[in-house]
Design an enzyme around this catalytic site. Sequence first.
Site, PDB file in Angstrom:
ATOM      1  N   THR A   1      -3.651  -3.200   5.554  1.00 47.22           N
ATOM      2  CA  THR A   1      -1.954  -2.432   6.074  1.00 47.22           C
ATOM      3  C   THR A   1      -1.858  -3.304   7.316  1.00 47.22           C
ATOM      4  OG1 THR A   1      -3.265  -0.954   5.242  1.00 47.22           O
ATOM      5  CG2 THR A   1      -1.657  -0.450   6.962  1.00 47.22           C
TER       6      THR A   1
ATOM      7  N   LYS B   1       3.665   1.331  -0.487  1.00 43.64           N
ATOM      8  CA  LYS B   1       1.981   1.497  -0.701  1.00 43.64           C
ATOM      9  C   LYS B   1       1.771   1.915  -2.006  1.00 43.64           C
ATOM     10  CE  LYS B   1      -2.806   1.530   0.173  1.00 43.64           C
ATOM     11  NZ  LYS B   1      -3.681   0.704   0.576  1.00 43.64           N
TER      12      LYS B   1
ATOM     13  N   ASP C   1      -2.180   4.104   6.357  1.00 45.10           N
ATOM     14  CA  ASP C   1      -0.670   2.773   5.959  1.00 45.10           C
ATOM     15  C   ASP C   1       0.290   3.856   6.185  1.00 45.10           C
ATOM     16  OD1 ASP C   1      -3.808   2.189   5.568  1.00 45.10           O
ATOM     17  OD2 ASP C   1      -3.497   1.767   3.472  1.00 45.10           O
TER      18      ASP C   1
ATOM     19  N   GLU D   1       1.759  -3.229  -0.325  1.00 41.73           N
ATOM     20  CA  GLU D   1       0.240  -3.873  -0.205  1.00 41.73           C
ATOM     21  C   GLU D   1      -0.113  -2.752  -1.226  1.00 41.73           C
ATOM     22  OE1 GLU D   1      -1.253  -1.194   3.562  1.00 41.73           O
ATOM     23  OE2 GLU D   1      -3.525  -1.784   2.361  1.00 41.73           O
ATOM     24  N   GLY D   2      -1.362  -3.001  -1.883  1.00 42.52           N
ATOM     25  CA  GLY D   2      -2.251  -2.988  -2.890  1.00 42.52           C
ATOM     26  C   GLY D   2      -2.820  -1.707  -2.408  1.00 42.52           C
TER      27      GLY D   2
ATOM     28  N   GLY E   1      -6.947  -1.317  -2.444  1.00 45.07           N
ATOM     29  CA  GLY E   1      -8.757  -1.612  -2.402  1.00 45.07           C
ATOM     30  C   GLY E   1      -8.338  -3.018  -3.026  1.00 45.07           C
TER      31      GLY E   1
HETATM   32  N1  LIG Z   1      -5.447  -8.372  12.910  1.00 42.97           N
HETATM   33  C1  LIG Z   1      -6.480  -6.516  12.958  1.00 42.97           C
HETATM   34  N2  LIG Z   1      -6.020  -6.150  14.522  1.00 42.97           N
HETATM   35  C2  LIG Z   1      -6.986  -5.122  14.323  1.00 42.97           C
HETATM   36  N3  LIG Z   1      -7.710  -4.629  13.378  1.00 42.97           N
HETATM   37  C3  LIG Z   1      -8.168  -5.252  12.422  1.00 42.97           C
HETATM   38  C4  LIG Z   1      -7.098  -6.288  12.248  1.00 42.97           C
HETATM   39  N4  LIG Z   1      -7.473  -6.641  11.099  1.00 42.97           N
HETATM   40  C5  LIG Z   1      -8.215  -5.257  10.554  1.00 42.97           C
HETATM   41  N5  LIG Z   1      -8.678  -5.338  11.381  1.00 42.97           N
HETATM   42  C6  LIG Z   1      -9.601  -3.182  11.501  1.00 42.97           C
HETATM   43  O1  LIG Z   1      -9.726  -3.268  10.444  1.00 42.97           O
HETATM   44  C7  LIG Z   1     -10.001  -2.066   9.901  1.00 42.97           C
HETATM   45  C8  LIG Z   1      -9.109  -1.594   8.318  1.00 42.97           C
HETATM   46  O2  LIG Z   1      -7.961  -2.354   8.439  1.00 42.97           O
HETATM   47  P1  LIG Z   1      -6.620  -1.797   7.504  1.00 42.97           P
HETATM   48  O3  LIG Z   1      -6.662  -0.526   7.387  1.00 42.97           O
HETATM   49  O4  LIG Z   1      -5.165  -2.509   7.641  1.00 42.97           O
HETATM   50  O5  LIG Z   1      -7.658  -2.686   5.837  1.00 42.97           O
HETATM   51  P2  LIG Z   1      -6.966  -2.296   4.692  1.00 42.97           P
HETATM   52  O6  LIG Z   1      -7.028  -3.370   3.532  1.00 42.97           O
HETATM   53  O7  LIG Z   1      -5.633  -2.273   4.565  1.00 42.97           O
HETATM   54  O8  LIG Z   1      -7.837  -1.078   4.059  1.00 42.97           O
HETATM   55  P3  LIG Z   1      -7.555   0.281   2.891  1.00 42.97           P
HETATM   56  O9  LIG Z   1      -7.767  -0.690   1.577  1.00 42.97           O
HETATM   57  O10 LIG Z   1      -8.136   1.488   3.067  1.00 42.97           O
HETATM   58  O11 LIG Z   1      -6.397   0.418   2.691  1.00 42.97           O
HETATM   59  C9  LIG Z   1      -8.353  -1.345  10.498  1.00 42.97           C
HETATM   60  O12 LIG Z   1      -8.323  -0.457  10.975  1.00 42.97           O
HETATM   61  C10 LIG Z   1      -8.960  -2.200  12.713  1.00 42.97           C
HETATM   62  O13 LIG Z   1      -9.798  -1.492  13.145  1.00 42.97           O
HETATM   63 MG   LIG Z   2      -4.429  -0.701   3.618  1.00 41.75          MG
END
Ligand SMILES: Nc1ncnc2c1ncn2[C@@H]1O[C@H](COP(=O)(O)OP(=O)(O)OP(=O)(O)O)[C@@H](O)[C@H]1O
Ligand SMILES: [Mg+2]
Length: 248
Positions: free
Chosen positions: A17, A38, A55, A114-115, A117
Amino acid sequence: MLRGCFVTGTDTGVGKTVLAAALAAGLRARGVRVAACKPVITGLEEPTPPGWPADHELLARATGRAAREVALFGYGPPVSPHLAAELAARPIDPGELERRIVAVAAGADLIVVEGTGGLLVPLSDGYDIRRLATSLGLPLLIAARPGLGTINHTLLTLESARAAGLRVAAVVLTPWPPSPDRMERSNRATIAALGGVAVEVLPRIACADPSLLEQAARTLPLRRWLSVWRVCRRGAPAGAPTSDRSRD
Ligand SMILES: Nc1ncnc2c1ncn2[C@@H]1O[C@H](COP(=O)(O)OP(=O)(O)OP(=O)(O)O)[C@@H](O)[C@H]1O
Ligand SMILES: [Mg+2]
């Protein structure tokens, strides 16, 4: 045919995300009309970390659209979509899902999807995230952690993507530290060499502020991606010189 990209990851919680939102904010700042989607979100009952909304809300903020247009199938429990759908007795119909994504993209120059997982997460019988990405025909961006374990997870994801004929635009390591250590630098080089893939990085972003997201996206090769994805900005053909401040 959709234009844009499909953001997947090596796992849940790896930065999909954050990457998708930074990408959307960066492109929007360069005059691209960006839609975000999403398609399936679970865990809506869960609290979100401080400074980071759910997200669909973050993607809505980054694109200036309404959150209800971003999330298509939403479920409360933090479980795999196939189980969430079963528990709610609200199955995910692949045809309906894909039609609704195409509708979200209408009128935009590009869509960032956005997928949920990683690639092999099941959505319904015989239908998973990889099938969805394949049907949409969008190139992948793979969000991955910079640290220990990422080589294996990323190479597995690349293998799975290519086995299904998916194009991979890049792997993006996130959050990339200001002073990467020896292992993080080695992970980046090793994934590029063994995976035969471009490996980009996204710096740590303090909170979900669109200007901070846009700033972070300047490390990404946005102009190159726009050109490869054949996206035209309003008034500017793909590849035309612009004053944009992205890396390339
Ligand atoms: N570039 C970044 N800057 C700040 N935090 C980050 C960054 N990349 C990852 N994170 C951290 O990783 C956590 C998870 O990121 P994110 O929510 O984008 O993951 P996701 O893969 O989308 O998760 P989900 O599978 O739940 O959709 C965020 O809450 C943040 O704390
Ligand atoms: Mg996400």
